[in-house]
Scaffold this motif. Structure first.
Motif, short mmCIF file in Angstrom:
data_model
loop_
_atom_site.label_atom_id
_atom_site.label_comp_id
_atom_site.label_asym_id
_atom_site.label_seq_id
_atom_site.Cartn_x
_atom_site.Cartn_y
_atom_site.Cartn_z
N CYS A 189 -4.19 -17.90 -15.44
CA CYS A 189 -5.29 -17.24 -14.75
C CYS A 189 -6.61 -17.79 -15.30
CB CYS A 189 -5.22 -15.72 -14.89
SG CYS A 189 -5.41 -15.09 -16.57
N ARG A 209 2.37 -13.78 -14.32
CA ARG A 209 1.67 -13.72 -13.03
C ARG A 209 2.45 -14.47 -11.95
NH1 ARG A 209 -1.72 -13.81 -17.06
NH2 ARG A 209 -1.33 -16.02 -17.39
N GLN A 213 -4.79 -16.19 -10.17
CA GLN A 213 -5.68 -15.03 -10.03
C GLN A 213 -6.70 -15.03 -11.15
OE1 GLN A 213 -3.44 -11.38 -12.03
NE2 GLN A 213 -2.05 -12.52 -10.69
N MET A 214 -7.72 -14.16 -10.96
CA MET A 214 -8.66 -13.90 -12.03
C MET A 214 -7.92 -13.21 -13.17
SD MET A 214 -11.82 -14.93 -11.31
CE MET A 214 -12.97 -13.88 -12.21
N CYS A 215 -8.28 -13.52 -14.42
CA CYS A 215 -7.62 -12.89 -15.55
C CYS A 215 -7.96 -11.39 -15.60
CB CYS A 215 -8.03 -13.54 -16.86
SG CYS A 215 -7.56 -15.27 -17.02
#
Length: 216
Positions: A189, A209, A213-215
């Motif tokens: 991420c 994940r 994606q955004m962390c």
């Protein structure tokens, strides 16, 4: 500034103990969902000059981004492998997989090292319950003066190169370090924190994940 995070390379050992089955999560090569934060490659406050996930991925990472020192040229600055463990991992080490001083990899498509330095791939290994588990890697491009060979084991905060002075139109418009994280099990991420201090998270490898994606 990075001195507080350096560990003694002589203390790094390879342990062959296998993970116990009790309490393990069903995640194959990373049964405890071990994770680590990738932080700034510089000693100083920096900026993300080309953010993830839209920046080009050229070395096989899950995502990529460019970083530079805020208000300064990155030419000649130390470049750090700086990856910090997230519980339950208690330590991190790196292994130079490619691009070491004994086997340099050009950082530009034209193959000319003078057109943007070299790319170095560092595997991230997390320590938990007596075992080092490979959880991913980070590639750093546009670096020079590499001071480790392929196969070297380095601590979680280690300066392995400097940022390159050398660029032309085929590689870059300004000095920076191109970074690509990759997660062995699922996806890395990213945060795109900008400006960032040297202890801020820029990406994360490990965990489970299912998509980029955004962390959290």
């Amino acid at each position: 500034m990075k001195m507080a995070w350096r560990s003694n390379a002589a203390m790094l050992v390879t342990v062959a103990t296998l993970l116990g089955a009790d309490g393990a999560l069903a995640d194959g090569t990373n049964p405890y969902h071990l994770e680590a934060n990738v932080v700034s490659p510089f000693d100083y406050t920096g900026v993300v000059t080309s953010p993830a996930p839209y920046h080009h991925v050229v070395y096989g990472g899950d995502t990529s981004f460019d970083v530079a020192i805020q208000g300064m040229s990155t030419g000649g600055q130390k470049v750090w492998f700086d990856v910090q463990p997230i519980s339950p991992a208690t330590d991190i080490r790196g292994v130079i997989l490619s691009g070491g001083a004994n086997a340099r990899v050009p950082a530009c498509a034209n193959g000319n090292p003078a057109s943007g330095g070299y790319v170095v791939q560092v595997e991230v290994q997390a320590y938990h319950l007596g075992t080092w588990t490979p959880i991913g890697w980070v590639k750093y491009a546009h670096v020079d003066n590499i001071n480790v060979n392929n196969g070297a084991v380095i601590p979680k905060a280690f300066s392995f190169a400097t940022a390159s002075w050398n660029y032309d139109g085929s590689c870059s418009t300004a000095p920076h370090v191109h970074m690509e994280p990759y997660n062995y099990r699922h996806y890395a991420c990213y945060t795109n924190r900008s400006p960032f201090a040297y202890y801020d998270t820029l990406a994360r490898v490990g965990g489970g994940r299912l998509g980029l994606q955004m962390c959290p």
